[in-house]
Write a protein that holds these residues in place. Structure first.
Motif, PDB file in Angstrom:
ATOM      1  N   GLY A 513     -16.338   0.298 -66.886  1.00  0.00           N
ATOM      2  CA  GLY A 513     -17.315  -0.723 -66.532  1.00  0.00           C
ATOM      3  C   GLY A 513     -16.775  -1.892 -65.744  1.00  0.00           C
ATOM      4  O   GLY A 513     -17.553  -2.753 -65.314  1.00  0.00           O
ATOM      5  N   ALA A 514     -15.462  -1.969 -65.526  1.00  0.00           N
ATOM      6  CA  ALA A 514     -14.901  -3.073 -64.750  1.00  0.00           C
ATOM      7  C   ALA A 514     -15.327  -2.967 -63.298  1.00  0.00           C
ATOM      8  O   ALA A 514     -15.351  -1.871 -62.733  1.00  0.00           O
ATOM      9  CB  ALA A 514     -13.380  -3.070 -64.851  1.00  0.00           C
ATOM     10  N   LEU A 515     -15.672  -4.103 -62.690  1.00  0.00           N
ATOM     11  CA  LEU A 515     -16.131  -4.110 -61.305  1.00  0.00           C
ATOM     12  C   LEU A 515     -15.184  -4.938 -60.448  1.00  0.00           C
ATOM     13  O   LEU A 515     -14.863  -6.080 -60.778  1.00  0.00           O
ATOM     14  CB  LEU A 515     -17.547  -4.673 -61.205  1.00  0.00           C
ATOM     15  N   GLU A 516     -14.706  -4.351 -59.353  1.00  0.00           N
ATOM     16  CA  GLU A 516     -13.818  -5.022 -58.405  1.00  0.00           C
ATOM     17  C   GLU A 516     -14.513  -5.112 -57.056  1.00  0.00           C
ATOM     18  O   GLU A 516     -14.987  -4.101 -56.532  1.00  0.00           O
ATOM     19  CB  GLU A 516     -12.505  -4.246 -58.272  1.00  0.00           C
ATOM     20  N   VAL A 517     -14.594  -6.338 -56.505  1.00  0.00           N
ATOM     21  CA  VAL A 517     -15.186  -6.547 -55.184  1.00  0.00           C
ATOM     22  C   VAL A 517     -14.057  -6.518 -54.157  1.00  0.00           C
ATOM     23  O   VAL A 517     -13.152  -7.340 -54.194  1.00  0.00           O
ATOM     24  CB  VAL A 517     -15.949  -7.883 -55.121  1.00  0.00           C
ATOM     25  N   LEU A 518     -14.115  -5.556 -53.240  1.00  0.00           N
ATOM     26  CA  LEU A 518     -13.015  -5.367 -52.289  1.00  0.00           C
ATOM     27  C   LEU A 518     -13.160  -6.192 -51.022  1.00  0.00           C
ATOM     28  O   LEU A 518     -12.162  -6.504 -50.370  1.00  0.00           O
ATOM     29  CB  LEU A 518     -12.906  -3.892 -51.896  1.00  0.00           C
ATOM     30  N   THR A 519     -14.380  -6.522 -50.614  1.00  0.00           N
ATOM     31  CA  THR A 519     -14.582  -7.189 -49.334  1.00  0.00           C
ATOM     32  C   THR A 519     -15.361  -8.486 -49.512  1.00  0.00           C
ATOM     33  O   THR A 519     -16.122  -8.645 -50.470  1.00  0.00           O
ATOM     34  CB  THR A 519     -15.328  -6.287 -48.335  1.00  0.00           C
ATOM     35  N   ALA A 530     -12.689   7.791 -50.345  1.00  0.00           N
ATOM     36  CA  ALA A 530     -11.349   7.615 -50.876  1.00  0.00           C
ATOM     37  C   ALA A 530     -10.291   7.908 -49.823  1.00  0.00           C
ATOM     38  O   ALA A 530     -10.402   8.856 -49.064  1.00  0.00           O
ATOM     39  CB  ALA A 530     -11.140   8.515 -52.092  1.00  0.00           C
ATOM     40  N   VAL A 531      -9.252   7.068 -49.803  1.00  0.00           N
ATOM     41  CA  VAL A 531      -8.038   7.337 -49.022  1.00  0.00           C
ATOM     42  C   VAL A 531      -6.903   7.417 -50.035  1.00  0.00           C
ATOM     43  O   VAL A 531      -6.325   6.404 -50.436  1.00  0.00           O
ATOM     44  CB  VAL A 531      -7.756   6.237 -47.987  1.00  0.00           C
ATOM     45  N   GLY A 532      -6.586   8.616 -50.485  1.00  0.00           N
ATOM     46  CA  GLY A 532      -5.606   8.753 -51.560  1.00  0.00           C
ATOM     47  C   GLY A 532      -6.156   8.155 -52.846  1.00  0.00           C
ATOM     48  O   GLY A 532      -7.356   8.130 -53.096  1.00  0.00           O
ATOM     49  N   SER A 533      -5.263   7.619 -53.674  1.00  0.00           N
ATOM     50  CA  SER A 533      -5.670   7.082 -54.972  1.00  0.00           C
ATOM     51  C   SER A 533      -5.781   5.575 -54.992  1.00  0.00           C
ATOM     52  O   SER A 533      -6.342   5.014 -55.938  1.00  0.00           O
ATOM     53  CB  SER A 533      -4.673   7.525 -56.054  1.00  0.00           C
ATOM     54  N   ARG A 534      -5.276   4.870 -53.967  1.00  0.00           N
ATOM     55  CA  ARG A 534      -5.237   3.421 -54.043  1.00  0.00           C
ATOM     56  C   ARG A 534      -5.867   2.726 -52.849  1.00  0.00           C
ATOM     57  O   ARG A 534      -5.601   1.550 -52.595  1.00  0.00           O
ATOM     58  CB  ARG A 534      -3.779   2.932 -54.178  1.00  0.00           C
ATOM     59  N   ALA A 535      -6.707   3.406 -52.088  1.00  0.00           N
ATOM     60  CA  ALA A 535      -7.357   2.764 -50.942  1.00  0.00           C
ATOM     61  C   ALA A 535      -8.744   3.359 -50.728  1.00  0.00           C
ATOM     62  O   ALA A 535      -9.024   4.492 -51.134  1.00  0.00           O
ATOM     63  CB  ALA A 535      -6.517   2.911 -49.676  1.00  0.00           C
ATOM     64  N   VAL A 536      -9.600   2.571 -50.101  1.00  0.00           N
ATOM     65  CA  VAL A 536     -10.976   2.982 -49.805  1.00  0.00           C
ATOM     66  C   VAL A 536     -11.234   2.739 -48.323  1.00  0.00           C
ATOM     67  O   VAL A 536     -10.962   1.650 -47.808  1.00  0.00           O
ATOM     68  CB  VAL A 536     -11.994   2.192 -50.657  1.00  0.00           C
ATOM     69  N   THR A 558      -7.262  -1.856 -49.595  1.00  0.00           N
ATOM     70  CA  THR A 558      -6.336  -1.415 -50.644  1.00  0.00           C
ATOM     71  C   THR A 558      -6.809  -1.929 -51.989  1.00  0.00           C
ATOM     72  O   THR A 558      -7.180  -3.101 -52.135  1.00  0.00           O
ATOM     73  CB  THR A 558      -4.919  -1.932 -50.362  1.00  0.00           C
ATOM     74  N   LEU A 559      -6.800  -1.066 -52.999  1.00  0.00           N
ATOM     75  CA  LEU A 559      -7.212  -1.453 -54.345  1.00  0.00           C
ATOM     76  C   LEU A 559      -6.123  -2.257 -55.028  1.00  0.00           C
ATOM     77  O   LEU A 559      -4.930  -2.033 -54.805  1.00  0.00           O
ATOM     78  CB  LEU A 559      -7.538  -0.211 -55.179  1.00  0.00           C
ATOM     79  N   ALA A 560      -6.542  -3.190 -55.863  1.00  0.00           N
ATOM     80  CA  ALA A 560      -5.586  -3.982 -56.632  1.00  0.00           C
ATOM     81  C   ALA A 560      -4.926  -3.095 -57.682  1.00  0.00           C
ATOM     82  O   ALA A 560      -5.558  -2.174 -58.222  1.00  0.00           O
ATOM     83  CB  ALA A 560      -6.294  -5.151 -57.300  1.00  0.00           C
ATOM     84  N   PRO A 561      -3.643  -3.338 -57.996  1.00  0.00           N
ATOM     85  CA  PRO A 561      -2.970  -2.546 -59.048  1.00  0.00           C
ATOM     86  C   PRO A 561      -3.698  -2.697 -60.378  1.00  0.00           C
ATOM     87  O   PRO A 561      -4.198  -3.766 -60.713  1.00  0.00           O
ATOM     88  CB  PRO A 561      -1.570  -3.163 -59.102  1.00  0.00           C
ATOM     89  N   ARG A 562      -3.764  -1.609 -61.125  1.00  0.00           N
ATOM     90  CA  ARG A 562      -4.435  -1.644 -62.431  1.00  0.00           C
ATOM     91  C   ARG A 562      -3.428  -1.379 -63.531  1.00  0.00           C
ATOM     92  O   ARG A 562      -2.498  -0.579 -63.383  1.00  0.00           O
ATOM     93  CB  ARG A 562      -5.545  -0.585 -62.488  1.00  0.00           C
ATOM     94  N   ALA A 563      -3.659  -2.055 -64.641  1.00  0.00           N
ATOM     95  CA  ALA A 563      -2.773  -1.872 -65.791  1.00  0.00           C
ATOM     96  C   ALA A 563      -2.982  -0.482 -66.383  1.00  0.00           C
ATOM     97  O   ALA A 563      -4.088   0.060 -66.383  1.00  0.00           O
ATOM     98  CB  ALA A 563      -3.061  -2.941 -66.844  1.00  0.00           C
ATOM     99  N   ALA A 564      -1.914   0.093 -66.887  1.00  0.00           N
ATOM    100  CA  ALA A 564      -2.005   1.413 -67.504  1.00  0.00           C
ATOM    101  C   ALA A 564      -2.850   1.329 -68.761  1.00  0.00           C
ATOM    102  O   ALA A 564      -2.783   0.351 -69.510  1.00  0.00           O
ATOM    103  CB  ALA A 564      -0.611   1.928 -67.833  1.00  0.00           C
TER     104      ALA A 564
END
Length: 565
Positions: A513-519, A530-536, A558-564
């Protein structure tokens, strides 16, 4: 009347033109005599507007307009029995620098006719700039005939317009540089690629990877009215984002195309248009036309299967007609209707099977999702031009086979088996993202009679039919599945530093449910993938300026790093 003519002759006497100063030569390589003759006549007509003429035997010091045609490939045309030719074109003056060559394409009954169309297209774009260059180097002499006086008058008027023309060219180039500079804000973690007068769009491949469709164009500024910038479409390109964030060109497509891509085996499909016809075309090392239709029938959104064995696409009687999802083998052959009222679809895989995930539009009268339509999608029958689905089983409102709103369906296209159906009543499906670890993922909006304003992401386990939802602060469109099961989408949201609260931004919703605004930009950001696992990757739609400047850019965030977990 004669006195008036004599007055004009006396008034223009100082501006009379020596015939040698108005003459240019023409040199043509790469097409036959008939093509060369027709192109020379067209060149003479275009340059004649500026007091110039093409001479069979020009003076030794006269500039030569040089045209070179280098055919690159010849493929089937959109129309039966015609050819599409792609060629590299160089059009320049012998006395000046060499502008970069153009790659153009044209369709005609034979190769020479197509090459002539290509040559005329290059002339349309560069004739005025060639005339400007000639006018800058040729002087005005004296001569005696009325015809030469008229030519001198045209040349004099063109000379007077040269400063305004130069300012228009400079202003256009400056505007292009401004657009290229402002596609990405410094505060965003975004890189974009755009080209003046061209359109770059994100294209989601069958396997979920991000590609880019380049609808390329060149521009021409008419000498007579520099404000009326003209656009010349060029053959399109298909590119892929590389690991370092650059675009790598993988293939060429026709000028007027709607592309959808399948990338596991280098298979591309696109719809090529020419006049009143469309063709489903497959590019898999060679270019092959699989299906042709004549207007008003239309084809759209072709997508090869992950294995490359099948191609699915939408077909409709006309642009506002009911869209049918159609399947055919990549080798060609018969078509088969699968479903009706399809808004969008994705190829997905489950247990080694290639499946189709459909977004189906709802209606009070809808085609039964369990009954195949009787009309062959390949027919050219144009009756039933209205939107009434008279050749389908009509279902009364409230029938369980016809949900009252948009829904999602997971379909096995070979057996016609429906494996899951989601939404349509309590939750109206707005888009399908994909299938992740056996879970169907779609975006939804609640009906206004139940939960007004509620929107979110729906997770449906195909095996158990268990569902859960994640409510989002805004409604999501253009959903795309990321490798970790998150959903990238476009939404009207506002974040810190966003200069506009009404445009669409790219957001990512995680399964928890976490929401990240990229732009955060004043332009609309759409069509994420998707561009690989860490970019859109996504499309950034720029404000339209009379359709003469960049309309969209291909971007990558590029997506922000996420905690494991």
């Amino acid at each position: 009347m004669l006195g008036g003519v004599a007055g004009v002759v006396m008034f223009r006497a100082a501006e009379q033109l020596d015939v040698d100063h108005a003459s240019v030569g023409a040199s043509i390589e790469g097409c036959g005599p008939a093509c060369a003759d027709a192109w020379t006549r067209a060149l003479d007509e275009r340059l004649g507007r500026f007091g110039l003429r093409v001479a069979a035997a020009p003076p030794e010091d006269a500039p030569i307009v040089e045209l070179s045609l280098e055919p690159l490939d010849t493929t089937e045309g959109v129309h039966e029995g015609q050819l599409r030719v792609r060629a590299r074109v160089t059009l320049r003056l012998s006395t000046g620098g060499a502008p970069g060559p153009l790659v153009l394409d044209a369709e005609a009954v034979d190769r020479d006719a197509a090459l002539l169309l290509i040559a005329l297209g290059a002339l349309d774009m560069r004739a005025d700039s060639l005339a400007d260059e000639i006018l800058s180097t040729r002087g005005v002499g004296t001569a005696g005939s009325v015809l030469e006086l008229a030519r001198a008058d045209a040349l004099t008027r063109a000379r007077r317009a040269q400063p305004a023309y130069a300012r228009a060219v400079e202003a256009f180039e400056a505007r292009c540089r401004q657009d290229e500079a402002r596609v990405a804000r410094p505060t965003e973690n975004v890189s974009c690629v755009t080209r003046c007068a061209s359109e770059l769009r994100s294209a989601r491949a069958t396997d979920g990877s991000a590609w880019v469709q380049l609808r390329r164009a060149a521009w021409a500024i008419p000498f007579e009215d520099p404000r009326d910038v003209q656009r010349l479409d060029l053959p399109g390109q298909i590119a892929r984002w590389t690991a370092n964030g650059e675009l790598e060109i993988h293939g060429q497509v026709a000028r007027e195309t709607g592309a959808a891509l399948g990338s596991r085996h280098g298979v591309f499909a696109f719809i090529a248009h020419h006049e009143r016809a469309s063709a489903l075309t497959l590019l898999d090392g060679t270019e092959r036309v699989l299906k042709r239709v004549e207007a008003p029938r239309v084809l759209a959104r072709p997508a090869p299967s992950p294995s490359g064995r099948w191609v699915a696409f939408l077909s409709a009687e006309h642009r506002r007609g009911v869209a049918h999802l159609v399947l055919m083998a990549a080798e060609g052959g018969a078509t088969r209707d699968l479903f009706s009222y399809v808004e969008d679809f994705r190829w997905v895989e489950r247990h080694g099977r290639e499946l189709l995930l459909l977004h189906v539009g709802g209606a009070e009268l809808a085609a039964s999702p369990l009954t195949r339509p009787t009309r062959d999608a390949g027919t050219t029958d144009t009756e039933g031009y209205e939107d009434e689905p008279d050749d389908f089983d009509l279902v009364e409102a409230g029938d369980p086979l016809a949900p009252p709103g948009p829904y999602a369906v997971l379909l096995d296209p070979l057996s016609d088996q429906i494996l899951a159906r989601v939404g349509g009543r309590e939750r109206l499906v707005r888009g399908v993202a994909g299938l992740h670890l056996g879970t169907l993922i779609a975006t939804y909006a609640a009906p206004s009679t139940q939960s007004p304003g509620e929107c979110g992401v729906l997770f449906h386990d195909v095996a158990s039919a268990a569902e859960r939802i994640v409510v989002t602060p805004a409604c999501l469109t253009d959903p795309a599945l990321l490798p970790d099961g998150s959903v990238a989408a476009s939404a009207i949201v506002t974040s810190e530093g966003d200069p506009s609260a009404t445009d669409r931004e790219i957001v990512v919703v995680s399964p928890d449910g976490a929401l990240e605004v990229l732009t955060a930009n004043e332009t609309d950001d759409l069509e994420p993938s998707a561009v690989g696992s860490r970019a859109v990757a996504f499309t950034r739609r720029l404000p339209t300026r009379y359709a003469r400047f960049p309309r969209s850019a291909a971007c990558r965030a590029t997506l922000a790093p996420r905690a494991a977990p």
